[in-house]
Design a protein around this motif. Sequence first.
Motif, PDB file in Angstrom:
ATOM      1  N   GLN A 240       0.762  33.306  47.374  1.00  0.00           N
ATOM      2  CA  GLN A 240       1.672  32.813  48.409  1.00  0.00           C
ATOM      3  C   GLN A 240       3.040  32.461  47.826  1.00  0.00           C
ATOM      4  O   GLN A 240       4.083  32.709  48.443  1.00  0.00           O
ATOM      5  N   ILE A 241       3.042  31.870  46.639  1.00  0.00           N
ATOM      6  CA  ILE A 241       4.313  31.491  46.016  1.00  0.00           C
ATOM      7  C   ILE A 241       5.132  32.736  45.683  1.00  0.00           C
ATOM      8  O   ILE A 241       6.338  32.800  45.941  1.00  0.00           O
ATOM      9  N   ARG A 242       4.481  33.740  45.116  1.00  0.00           N
ATOM     10  CA  ARG A 242       5.201  34.967  44.764  1.00  0.00           C
ATOM     11  C   ARG A 242       5.731  35.674  46.011  1.00  0.00           C
ATOM     12  O   ARG A 242       6.822  36.244  45.998  1.00  0.00           O
ATOM     13  N   ARG A 243       4.966  35.618  47.076  1.00  0.00           N
ATOM     14  CA  ARG A 243       5.404  36.290  48.307  1.00  0.00           C
ATOM     15  C   ARG A 243       6.617  35.583  48.913  1.00  0.00           C
ATOM     16  O   ARG A 243       7.429  36.215  49.601  1.00  0.00           O
ATOM     17  N   ALA A 244       6.755  34.293  48.660  1.00  0.00           N
ATOM     18  CA  ALA A 244       7.864  33.530  49.231  1.00  0.00           C
ATOM     19  C   ALA A 244       9.143  33.651  48.418  1.00  0.00           C
ATOM     20  O   ALA A 244      10.197  33.178  48.857  1.00  0.00           O
ATOM     21  N   LEU A 245       9.065  34.263  47.244  1.00  0.00           N
ATOM     22  CA  LEU A 245      10.217  34.378  46.354  1.00  0.00           C
ATOM     23  C   LEU A 245      10.619  35.846  46.193  1.00  0.00           C
ATOM     24  O   LEU A 245       9.776  36.739  46.364  1.00  0.00           O
ATOM     25  N   PRO A 246      11.869  36.108  45.852  1.00  0.00           N
ATOM     26  CA  PRO A 246      12.259  37.491  45.555  1.00  0.00           C
ATOM     27  C   PRO A 246      11.617  37.944  44.244  1.00  0.00           C
ATOM     28  O   PRO A 246      11.134  37.125  43.450  1.00  0.00           O
ATOM     29  N   GLU A 247      11.597  39.214  44.023  1.00  0.00           N
ATOM     30  CA  GLU A 247      11.002  39.743  42.793  1.00  0.00           C
ATOM     31  C   GLU A 247      11.822  39.324  41.574  1.00  0.00           C
ATOM     32  O   GLU A 247      13.025  39.098  41.648  1.00  0.00           O
ATOM     33  N   GLY A 248      11.113  39.214  40.446  1.00  0.00           N
ATOM     34  CA  GLY A 248      11.802  38.940  39.193  1.00  0.00           C
ATOM     35  C   GLY A 248      11.826  37.495  38.766  1.00  0.00           C
ATOM     36  O   GLY A 248      12.437  37.160  37.745  1.00  0.00           O
ATOM     37  N   ILE A 249      11.174  36.592  39.514  1.00  0.00           N
ATOM     38  CA  ILE A 249      11.130  35.188  39.119  1.00  0.00           C
ATOM     39  C   ILE A 249      10.246  35.036  37.886  1.00  0.00           C
ATOM     40  O   ILE A 249       9.168  35.634  37.805  1.00  0.00           O
ATOM     41  N   ASP A 250      10.673  34.240  36.940  1.00  0.00           N
ATOM     42  CA  ASP A 250       9.972  34.044  35.676  1.00  0.00           C
ATOM     43  C   ASP A 250       8.515  33.656  35.919  1.00  0.00           C
ATOM     44  O   ASP A 250       8.219  32.722  36.671  1.00  0.00           O
ATOM     45  N   ASP A 251       7.586  34.373  35.242  1.00  0.00           N
ATOM     46  CA  ASP A 251       6.164  34.067  35.376  1.00  0.00           C
ATOM     47  C   ASP A 251       5.845  32.640  34.942  1.00  0.00           C
ATOM     48  O   ASP A 251       4.915  32.015  35.481  1.00  0.00           O
ATOM     49  N   GLU A 252       6.599  32.123  33.980  1.00  0.00           N
ATOM     50  CA  GLU A 252       6.332  30.770  33.486  1.00  0.00           C
ATOM     51  C   GLU A 252       6.569  29.722  34.575  1.00  0.00           C
ATOM     52  O   GLU A 252       5.816  28.748  34.701  1.00  0.00           O
ATOM     53  N   VAL A 253       7.603  29.936  35.380  1.00  0.00           N
ATOM     54  CA  VAL A 253       7.898  28.995  36.465  1.00  0.00           C
ATOM     55  C   VAL A 253       6.794  29.035  37.510  1.00  0.00           C
ATOM     56  O   VAL A 253       6.314  27.996  37.981  1.00  0.00           O
ATOM     57  N   VAL A 254       6.361  30.248  37.881  1.00  0.00           N
ATOM     58  CA  VAL A 254       5.288  30.381  38.860  1.00  0.00           C
ATOM     59  C   VAL A 254       4.008  29.756  38.331  1.00  0.00           C
ATOM     60  O   VAL A 254       3.305  29.020  39.045  1.00  0.00           O
ATOM     61  N   ALA A 255       3.685  30.013  37.073  1.00  0.00           N
ATOM     62  CA  ALA A 255       2.476  29.446  36.474  1.00  0.00           C
ATOM     63  C   ALA A 255       2.536  27.920  36.448  1.00  0.00           C
ATOM     64  O   ALA A 255       1.520  27.239  36.658  1.00  0.00           O
ATOM     65  N   HIS A 256       3.718  27.372  36.195  1.00  0.00           N
ATOM     66  CA  HIS A 256       3.900  25.920  36.191  1.00  0.00           C
ATOM     67  C   HIS A 256       3.560  25.338  37.570  1.00  0.00           C
ATOM     68  O   HIS A 256       2.823  24.351  37.683  1.00  0.00           O
ATOM     69  N   LEU A 257       4.086  25.969  38.621  1.00  0.00           N
ATOM     70  CA  LEU A 257       3.832  25.490  39.975  1.00  0.00           C
ATOM     71  C   LEU A 257       2.363  25.636  40.362  1.00  0.00           C
ATOM     72  O   LEU A 257       1.768  24.735  40.961  1.00  0.00           O
TER      73      LEU A 257
END
Length: 418
Positions: A240-257
């Motif tokens: 859900q988080i990845r779908r709400a963001l544009p492509e290319g967001i740092d994997d580390e930030v997503v993993a943190h959330l």
Amino acid sequence: MRDFLPADKARRERVLSIIRERYRAHGFDEIETPVVEDYERLHAGIGGDNEKLAFNVLRRGLDADGIRAAADDPAALADLGLRYDLTVPLARFYATNRAQLPAVFRAIQIAPVWRAERPQKGRYRQFVQCDIDIIGDATPRAEVELLVASLDVLDALGLQGGEIRINDRRALDAMLAAFGFADDERPGVLITIDKLDKVGVTGVIAELSERGATPDAVSAFETFLTRPQTRDVVPYGEAQIRRALPEGIDDEVVAHLVGIGDAVAAARGAGEIPLRFDPFLVRGMGYYTDTIYELALPSVSYSLGGGGRYDGMIGRFLGQDVPAVGFSIGFERIVDLVSAGEDAAASAVVLIHDRDVPVAELAAHKAALVARGSRVRLEQRTKNLKGLLERSAADGYTSFATVAAGAAVDELELRPLG
């Protein structure tokens, strides 16, 4: 700035006692700081728009000529100011007392702050903030502790259905970069995005154009905003988080959330996790660096609190960076949502006496009831006894007794009020 009648004050103190007790149960320790701080500290560029609302304290010893000479230099006129939040004082407190504090310091601050707001409903020039902060822990564990403790406070206050909306300043910056906004225009763009809930997509795009933001970036952002799923505050999870963001967001930030959500879910047990990812949550304070969040209830349209990580602030006072993250409950908003509840005492008694009852007898009656754990008020009988009883009940008293001259201490008959 307001006065509080006894019933209002008792209600506020009861809510504050619950907040204190739950935060202490989660390992936080309460501190106290002065109501004033140095002018330079309060106006160091880390308090955002709140710095403009600070009440400043005129330098001692300035005569009329000195005031006129310094009229164009605020720092020459004032050397102190009333604190406008509790985060700046905490940073100074930690820098001053670090040697006496644990490596990871968990602080509670509950105290009034002052801002020169325009008088209007819901905005006060003096109000109470309830903050918890963790200093010295750079891991997501700190965020998890703050969120779990604050959700526990909400439960203890009987406020059902609360949820915390989360974002990350790094994700916001990466999103703006992906759309093509230049580094120097991003702070202004964030200010506009923060108005999304108030002015909508059309209003945000119009303001960005008026600001002179990069046209291609504004166009790309508008396209993204008008996607069907973009404006939904999504349930927590990696997909859900990845779908709400544009492509290319740092994997580390997503993993943190995602890691924060998993840990809060584990702490809360069964049921839906009370977290939501909001890709357009901004938080106005300029000192936030990473995770940011706001507390919301479905029954009201405004935020009930929030916070985030501010790893760069303490280094300004200490000379070296120290990780820090905090959460602030909007006490003035929450207290009006909490049911009145019952007085903590076993009973609260009004002793109604005639004029001729000796003071010594009244004192003995009152002392005996106080010794049993009751709260006791003495009231001389009035012609309007009903009005006296109604006022006592409104002040939180639960029972009453009439006292005649010569009555024995154990002969009082307590009758319920209301």
